[in-house]
Design a protein around this motif. Structure first.
Motif, PDB file in Angstrom:
ATOM      1  N   THR A   1     -20.336   6.694 -48.248  1.00 22.38           N
ATOM      2  CA  THR A   1     -19.875   6.308 -46.917  1.00 22.38           C
ATOM      3  C   THR A   1     -20.643   7.103 -45.859  1.00 22.38           C
ATOM      4  O   THR A   1     -20.813   8.314 -45.993  1.00 22.38           O
ATOM      5  N   LEU A   2     -21.088   6.398 -44.827  1.00 24.43           N
ATOM      6  CA  LEU A   2     -21.787   7.038 -43.721  1.00 24.43           C
ATOM      7  C   LEU A   2     -20.890   7.081 -42.493  1.00 24.43           C
ATOM      8  O   LEU A   2     -19.997   6.243 -42.324  1.00 24.43           O
ATOM      9  N   TYR A   3     -21.152   8.046 -41.627  1.00 23.51           N
ATOM     10  CA  TYR A   3     -20.372   8.216 -40.396  1.00 23.51           C
ATOM     11  C   TYR A   3     -21.322   8.397 -39.224  1.00 23.51           C
ATOM     12  O   TYR A   3     -22.410   8.945 -39.375  1.00 23.51           O
TER      13      TYR A   3
ATOM     14  N   GLY B   1     -18.300  10.663 -36.125  1.00 21.21           N
ATOM     15  CA  GLY B   1     -16.975  10.701 -36.725  1.00 21.21           C
ATOM     16  C   GLY B   1     -16.397   9.354 -37.111  1.00 21.21           C
ATOM     17  O   GLY B   1     -15.366   9.283 -37.779  1.00 21.21           O
ATOM     18  N   ALA B   2     -17.027   8.271 -36.695  1.00 24.89           N
ATOM     19  CA  ALA B   2     -16.538   6.936 -37.029  1.00 24.89           C
ATOM     20  C   ALA B   2     -17.184   6.455 -38.328  1.00 24.89           C
ATOM     21  O   ALA B   2     -18.391   6.573 -38.513  1.00 24.89           O
TER      22      ALA B   2
END
Length: 101
Positions: free
Chosen positions: A26-28, A31-32
């Motif tokens: 998972t990438l952010y 912070g999203a």
């Protein structure tokens, strides 16, 4: 395009399909959580349709780029994808269907 070579030579293909492997984690961004990576590619002379598939985590995202004068309603192709994948799964994984039924 500056050489006008595409006006003299016949096109070698009219569709391009690319598979771009992406990250499995998972990438952010700020912070999203990044939910999808929708690929965008380019269409060149003589290519009516470019389909690019980008993987991300355990999913595939598709990008369709079409010549508007050749495929004016590319959304129709996009809308057909889920049903066609279902038919493909039924054709090549029949044991899964019979076990679930």
């Amino acid at each position: 395009s500056r050489s006008s070579l595409s006006d003299v030579l016949p096109p070698t293909a009219n569709i391009t399909v690319s598979n771009v492997p992406g990250p499995r984690q998972t990438l952010y961004a700020a912070g999203a959580e990044l939910l999808h990576i929708f690929p965008v590619s380019i269409s060149t002379h003589g290519i009516a349709l470019n389909i690019t598939v980008q993987s991300y985590r355990d999913q595939l995202d598709f990008g369709f780029i079409a010549g508007a004068n050749i495929i004016p309603h590319v959304q129709v192709l996009c809308d057909m994808l889920p049903e066609e994948f279902e038919l493909l799964e039924q054709a090549f994984a029949p044991e899964r269907q019979s076990a679930a039924g």
